[in-house]
Design a protein around this motif. Structure first.
Motif, short mmCIF file in Angstrom:
data_model
loop_
_atom_site.label_atom_id
_atom_site.label_comp_id
_atom_site.label_asym_id
_atom_site.label_seq_id
_atom_site.Cartn_x
_atom_site.Cartn_y
_atom_site.Cartn_z
N LYS A 30 0.86 -1.19 0.00
CA LYS A 30 0.00 0.00 0.00
C LYS A 30 0.88 1.23 0.00
CE LYS A 30 -3.63 -2.42 2.55
NZ LYS A 30 -4.47 -2.46 3.78
N GLU A 31 0.64 2.07 -0.97
CA GLU A 31 1.46 3.28 -1.09
C GLU A 31 1.00 4.31 -0.06
OE1 GLU A 31 1.52 4.71 -5.05
OE2 GLU A 31 2.83 3.10 -5.75
N VAL A 32 1.94 4.78 0.75
CA VAL A 32 1.61 5.69 1.85
C VAL A 32 2.52 6.91 1.83
CG1 VAL A 32 0.74 3.86 3.33
CG2 VAL A 32 3.16 4.46 3.42
N GLU A 33 2.06 7.92 2.56
CA GLU A 33 2.86 9.13 2.75
C GLU A 33 3.45 9.08 4.15
OE1 GLU A 33 -0.15 12.02 2.30
OE2 GLU A 33 -0.48 11.60 0.16
N ILE A 34 4.65 9.57 4.29
CA ILE A 34 5.31 9.52 5.61
C ILE A 34 5.86 10.89 5.98
CG2 ILE A 34 5.92 7.08 5.35
CD1 ILE A 34 8.84 8.09 4.91
N VAL A 327 -9.71 4.63 26.06
CA VAL A 327 -9.44 5.26 24.77
C VAL A 327 -7.92 5.33 24.60
CG1 VAL A 327 -9.68 7.32 23.35
CG2 VAL A 327 -11.55 6.64 24.87
N GLU A 328 -7.42 4.74 23.52
CA GLU A 328 -5.99 4.73 23.28
C GLU A 328 -5.67 5.37 21.93
OE1 GLU A 328 -4.85 0.65 23.51
OE2 GLU A 328 -4.61 0.71 25.71
N ASN A 329 -4.54 6.06 21.88
CA ASN A 329 -4.07 6.68 20.65
C ASN A 329 -2.88 5.88 20.11
OD1 ASN A 329 -5.88 8.88 20.78
ND2 ASN A 329 -4.58 9.90 22.27
N PHE A 330 -2.79 5.83 18.79
CA PHE A 330 -1.67 5.12 18.19
C PHE A 330 -1.36 5.72 16.82
CE2 PHE A 330 -5.48 2.96 16.74
CZ PHE A 330 -5.26 2.74 15.40
N VAL A 331 -0.17 5.39 16.34
CA VAL A 331 0.25 5.76 14.99
C VAL A 331 0.85 4.53 14.33
CG1 VAL A 331 0.68 8.18 15.58
CG2 VAL A 331 2.54 6.51 15.74
N PHE A 332 1.04 4.61 13.01
CA PHE A 332 1.73 3.54 12.29
C PHE A 332 3.13 4.02 11.95
CE2 PHE A 332 -2.68 2.22 11.49
CZ PHE A 332 -2.58 0.86 11.79
N VAL A 333 4.12 3.28 12.44
CA VAL A 333 5.53 3.59 12.17
C VAL A 333 5.98 2.75 10.98
CG1 VAL A 333 7.88 3.43 13.08
CG2 VAL A 333 6.00 4.17 14.58
N LEU A 357 4.07 12.56 24.18
CA LEU A 357 4.67 12.43 25.50
C LEU A 357 5.41 11.11 25.66
CD1 LEU A 357 1.66 13.77 27.63
CD2 LEU A 357 3.71 15.02 26.94
N GLU A 358 4.87 10.04 25.09
CA GLU A 358 5.49 8.71 25.19
C GLU A 358 5.22 7.92 23.91
OE1 GLU A 358 4.04 6.63 28.59
OE2 GLU A 358 4.65 8.16 30.03
N GLY A 359 6.17 7.01 23.57
CA GLY A 359 5.92 6.06 22.49
C GLY A 359 6.73 6.27 21.23
N LEU A 360 7.27 7.48 21.00
CA LEU A 360 8.02 7.75 19.78
C LEU A 360 9.29 8.54 20.10
CD1 LEU A 360 5.15 8.84 17.35
CD2 LEU A 360 6.32 6.63 17.39
N ASP A 361 10.27 8.36 19.24
CA ASP A 361 11.52 9.12 19.35
C ASP A 361 11.67 10.03 18.14
OD1 ASP A 361 12.31 7.89 21.77
OD2 ASP A 361 13.07 6.15 20.64
N LYS A 362 12.49 11.04 18.30
CA LYS A 362 12.74 11.98 17.21
C LYS A 362 13.36 11.26 16.02
CE LYS A 362 15.11 16.33 16.19
NZ LYS A 362 16.01 17.39 16.73
N GLY A 363 12.91 11.60 14.81
CA GLY A 363 13.46 11.03 13.59
C GLY A 363 12.76 9.79 13.09
N SER A 365 10.07 7.54 11.32
CA SER A 365 9.16 7.78 10.19
C SER A 365 7.78 7.22 10.52
CB SER A 365 9.70 7.12 8.92
OG SER A 365 10.91 7.71 8.54
N ILE A 366 6.77 8.08 10.43
CA ILE A 366 5.41 7.64 10.69
C ILE A 366 4.56 7.84 9.45
CG2 ILE A 366 5.50 8.11 13.18
CD1 ILE A 366 3.94 10.70 12.56
N ILE A 367 3.52 7.03 9.34
CA ILE A 367 2.64 7.09 8.18
C ILE A 367 1.56 8.15 8.45
CG2 ILE A 367 0.96 5.80 6.81
CD1 ILE A 367 2.62 3.28 7.50
N THR A 368 1.41 9.08 7.53
CA THR A 368 0.47 10.19 7.72
C THR A 368 -0.70 10.16 6.74
OG1 THR A 368 1.77 11.61 6.24
CG2 THR A 368 2.28 11.70 8.60
N GLY A 369 -0.62 9.36 5.69
CA GLY A 369 -1.71 9.33 4.73
C GLY A 369 -1.39 8.42 3.56
N PRO A 370 -2.25 8.42 2.56
CA PRO A 370 -3.52 9.15 2.51
C PRO A 370 -4.55 8.55 3.46
CG PRO A 370 -3.29 7.75 0.60
CD PRO A 370 -1.99 7.66 1.33
N ASP A 371 -5.54 9.34 3.79
CA ASP A 371 -6.52 8.95 4.81
C ASP A 371 -7.24 7.65 4.44
OD1 ASP A 371 -8.12 9.56 7.26
OD2 ASP A 371 -9.73 9.65 5.78
#
Length: 390
Positions: A30-34, A327-333, A357-363, A365-371
């Motif tokens: 799946k083609e994604v934006e990061i 309720v939990e928040n998450f992202v795709f790395v 605040l917690e869960g990720l470090d600087k630098g 790459s996370i997936i931002t889209g497409p929605d």
């Protein structure tokens, strides 16, 4: 014939192999934006809407009933505190004052007369008391003069009480007369003139013609009153900065400061939710002509600008567990071509970025889209960076 068949097979391979690769790629990748996790300047804020109002505004209404005999001002005119702006016909009230003054004078005369009666009876009572003590006056005669003297003193006391009553009525009449002259209680401008000469002013009634005379306001005291939802009011404090936009001047944002916060909530129009009135003092108005009643929206900055670890708001997904009330928040790395679901703890946000605040470090790459892709993305899905991200 054989050569033609060979050429056909070769052409099919040339065209088919790329199509086949593309088909299987679209099925598995799946083609994604990061974007990378970076340090961002975030200014947390709360949005609310409301109206522009004059902080110092007085709506004058009639306190007595009567025809407006003279109007000394017009709409838009500046007035000073104590200036006569309107006069109501006072003939009836002048007559009432004269009548009550006559009643006061008459009662004072009655008191003077009663004083003379008391003094005369006092002298008689003293003489007859001596005669009674000398047994030259019978008991009935002495009791009679004593009774007359006592009643006279009581009548004199009652006369003074009656005088208080008529004097009070006189003061009421004078007060009513004074209210036929309406003066401005503040320095300001006539922003609304609701009555004309010859019309009847009516006291003690609202929402009918004649009950409202005029509105006087200080044009320099304009403020924005916004309605902040009860869920956000805990984050609002006096002194916080704000940006206000009057709908009529949407291209000209105004600076402001939280001046006051209502101590009690009110029900918002058209809903059952509660909100608190928050007044924002306006800064310089950039020479635009603001008017009370204009709709406005405001962004109150609950914290100053801070440089913090953050990701785009659009990258954050939410997962709810109703059974556990969680309720939990998450992202795709993006990790080695695979989308890795990663739980995070989020902090403050603005329109574009959310603090991590917690869960990720600087630098990272996370997936931002497409929605449309991120909505259905699952942990472990194979992904490829879209060409526009390459």
């Amino acid at each position: 014939m054989k050569k033609a068949l060979v050429f056909t097979l070769m052409a099919a391979l040339v065209v088919g192999i790329p199509l086949t690769k593309k088909y299987f790629k679209s099925e598995t990748l799946k083609e994604v934006e990061i974007e990378q996790v970076t340090m961002q300047t975030i200014k947390a804020s709360i949005l609310a809407s409301g109206q522009l109002k004059h902080e110092e505004e007085v709506k004058l209404s009639a306190e007595v009933i009567g025809k407006v005999s003279k109007l000394y001002v017009e709409e838009g005119q500046k007035v000073s505190k104590g200036q006569l702006v309107l006069k109501i016909d006072d003939q009836t009230y002048v007559a009432a004052v004269e009548q009550q003054q006559a009643a006061v004078d008459q009662q004072r005369v009655a008191i003077e007369r009663q004083k003379m009666v008391v003094e005369n009876l006092a002298r008689q009572w003293k003489r007859k008391t001596k005669l009674f003590e000398q047994k030259l006056l019978d008991t009935d005669a002495y009791d009679a003069i004593t009774h007359q003297y006592s009643v006279a003193k009581i009548d004199l006391k009652a006369g003074y009480e009656q005088l208080k009553q008529v004097e009070a009525r006189l003061e009421q009449s004078k007060d009513q007369l004074s209210k036929t002259k309406v003066v401005s209680p503040i320095d300001g401008t006539i922003t609304s003139l609701d009555i004309k000469e010859g019309e009847t002013a009516i006291s003690g009634t609202t929402n009918i013609v004649g009950s409202s005379l005029m509105t006087i306001a200080d044009p320099q005291s304009m403020l924005a009153e916004i309605n902040v939802d009860e869920a956000d009011i805990a984050n609002i404090n006096v002194g916080q900065k704000a940006e206000i936009i009057a709908i009529a001047f949407s291209d000209t944002p105004l600076s402001g400061t939280v001046e006051s916060i209502a101590s009690s909530a009110k029900v918002s129009r058209g809903s059952q939710s509660l909100s608190f009135a928050v007044k924002l003092k306006l800064g310089e108005n950039a020479d635009i002509s603001l008017r009370p009643g204009m709709s406005c929206r405001a962004e109150v900055f609950t914290r100053g600008e801070q440089n913090m670890l953050a990701v785009p708001v659009k990258a954050i997904q939410t997962e709810e567990d109703n059974d556990k009330d969680l309720v939990e928040n998450f992202v795709f790395v993006l990790s080695d071509g695979v989308a890795k679901k990663t739980q995070i703890k989020a902090g403050i946000s603005d329109d574009s970025f959310q603090q991590i605040l917690e869960g990720l470090d600087k630098g990272v790459s996370i997936i931002t889209g497409p929605d449309k892709i991120v909505r259905h993305l699952k942990d472990g899905d194979k992904v490829a960076i879209a060409d526009n991200e390459a």
